[in-house]
Design an enzyme around this catalytic site. Structure first.
Site, PDB file in Angstrom:
ATOM      1  N   GLY A  15      26.068 -31.805 -64.964  1.00  0.00           N
ATOM      2  CA  GLY A  15      27.036 -31.289 -65.923  1.00  0.00           C
ATOM      3  C   GLY A  15      26.853 -29.838 -66.308  1.00  0.00           C
ATOM      4  N   ASN A  17      28.283 -27.290 -64.962  1.00  0.00           N
ATOM      5  CA  ASN A  17      29.605 -26.639 -64.998  1.00  0.00           C
ATOM      6  C   ASN A  17      30.353 -27.017 -66.266  1.00  0.00           C
ATOM      7  OD1 ASN A  17      30.411 -24.947 -62.542  1.00  0.00           O
ATOM      8  ND2 ASN A  17      29.291 -26.667 -61.656  1.00  0.00           N
ATOM      9  N   HIS A 113      33.855 -26.242 -55.651  1.00  0.00           N
ATOM     10  CA  HIS A 113      33.043 -26.613 -54.486  1.00  0.00           C
ATOM     11  C   HIS A 113      32.063 -25.470 -54.188  1.00  0.00           C
ATOM     12  CE1 HIS A 113      32.133 -28.875 -50.879  1.00  0.00           C
ATOM     13  NE2 HIS A 113      32.114 -27.722 -50.228  1.00  0.00           N
ATOM     14  N   GLU A 183      29.259 -20.320 -60.072  1.00  0.00           N
ATOM     15  CA  GLU A 183      30.189 -21.369 -60.503  1.00  0.00           C
ATOM     16  C   GLU A 183      30.414 -21.312 -62.011  1.00  0.00           C
ATOM     17  OE1 GLU A 183      29.821 -25.064 -57.466  1.00  0.00           O
ATOM     18  OE2 GLU A 183      28.351 -25.033 -59.058  1.00  0.00           O
TER      19      GLU A 183
HETATM   20  C1  GRF Z   1      28.563 -28.151 -58.310  1.00  0.00           C
HETATM   21  O1  GRF Z   1      27.790 -27.456 -57.390  1.00  0.00           O
HETATM   22  C2  GRF Z   1      29.991 -28.251 -57.848  1.00  0.00           C
HETATM   23  O2  GRF Z   1      30.375 -27.221 -57.006  1.00  0.00           O
HETATM   24  C3  GRF Z   1      30.001 -29.555 -57.085  1.00  0.00           C
HETATM   25  O3  GRF Z   1      29.100 -30.382 -57.774  1.00  0.00           O
HETATM   26  C4  GRF Z   1      28.136 -29.594 -58.444  1.00  0.00           C
HETATM   27  C5  GRF Z   1      28.099 -30.064 -59.868  1.00  0.00           C
HETATM   28  O4  GRF Z   1      27.044 -29.486 -60.581  1.00  0.00           O
HETATM   29  N1  GRF Z   1      31.337 -30.079 -56.980  1.00  0.00           N
HETATM   30  P1  GRF Z   1      26.905 -29.716 -62.143  1.00  0.00           P
HETATM   31  O5  GRF Z   1      26.855 -31.219 -62.376  1.00  0.00           O
HETATM   32  O6  GRF Z   1      28.074 -29.085 -62.794  1.00  0.00           O
HETATM   33  O7  GRF Z   1      25.613 -29.077 -62.526  1.00  0.00           O
END
Ligand code: GRF
Length: 215
Positions: A15, A17, A113, A183
């Site tokens: 989580g 992001n 992604h 990200e």
């Molecule tokens: C990220 O690298 C995103 O690109 C992919 O899954 C990962 C999630 O990471 N779809 P987090 O759970 O947000 O740390």
């Protein structure tokens, strides 16, 4: 007229992001965006703990709890309705959305992604596997893609990409770390574009309107 994006975040894991989006909202960097709820297929996902600490409604909803995809979708749509969600953000969600959900939130569902799609996407391309594949194939550049979700995995119209140089000494772990950092900047930036009504999608192509052109 722009409307507030009231997002439902779907996530399966850490989580970070989600946390970056939350922080961007809390610090006022990202505005006209609120978080309606967090939905996870994994009851143990750290993302749920982070959300609870911020008093954001959380739901553990897994296909396994339901006799059919339709019933699962009904439960998901029920949560979205209950919290007035008008936008879906996939942030490390390990499941594919049903065609029904994709259609109901057409052009209002995003995924992030950790590579430059259309390369290094699709089945098996998640987490560290993506970065291993990038390094093994000798790519000099990788990056991050935010795209609109369509019926195919890692496939819909690309909204924004950001590149990251792959160094000579790069390992999957170092690349993963740097890409995660990107990200965390890019996802809130893209959400702001939607909140400002600056994104147009026409025949699968995305156009970003000049600032102030929305509404
Ligand atoms: C990220 O690298 C995103 O690109 C992919 O899954 C990962 C999630 O990471 N779809 P987090 O759970 O947000 O740390």
């Amino acid at each position: 007229m722009s409307e507030v994006l009231n997002i439902a975040v779907f996530a399966s894991g850490r989580g970070s992001n989600f946390e970056a989006i939350l922080r961007a909202i809390e610090t006022g960097k990202l505005h006209d965006v609120s978080i309606a709820a967090v939905i996870s297929n994994n009851s143990e996902a750290p993302v749920l703990t982070i959300a609870r600490e911020h008093s954001i409604p959380t739901y553990h909803l897994s296909q396994k709890q339901f006799p059919s995809e339709e019933k699962f979708d009904d439960a998901v749509l029920g949560v979205l309705r209950r919290h007035g969600a008008n936008f879906i953000v996939l942030a490390g969600y390990m499941k594919r959305l049903s065609t029904n959900l994709v259609r109901q939130f057409r052009n209002r569902t995003l995924n992030i992604h950790p590579a430059l799609l259309p390369k290094f996407g699709g089945k098996g391309m998640y987490g560290i596997h993506v970065h291993e594949a990038v390094i093994n194939s000798g790519e000099k550049v990788s990056g991050v893609t935010v795209h609109i979700v369509d019926e195919e995995y890692d496939h819909g119209p690309i909204v924004r990409q950001r590149t990251v140089a792959v160094d000579k000494e790069e390992t999957p772990d170092t690349l993963a770390m740097r890409i995660h950092g990107i990200e965390h900047q890019l996802y809130p930036e893209v959400l702001q574009l939607f909140a400002d009504d600056r994104v147009r999608v026409n025949e699968g192509r995305v156009t970003i309107m000049e600032n102030g052109a929305g509404g």
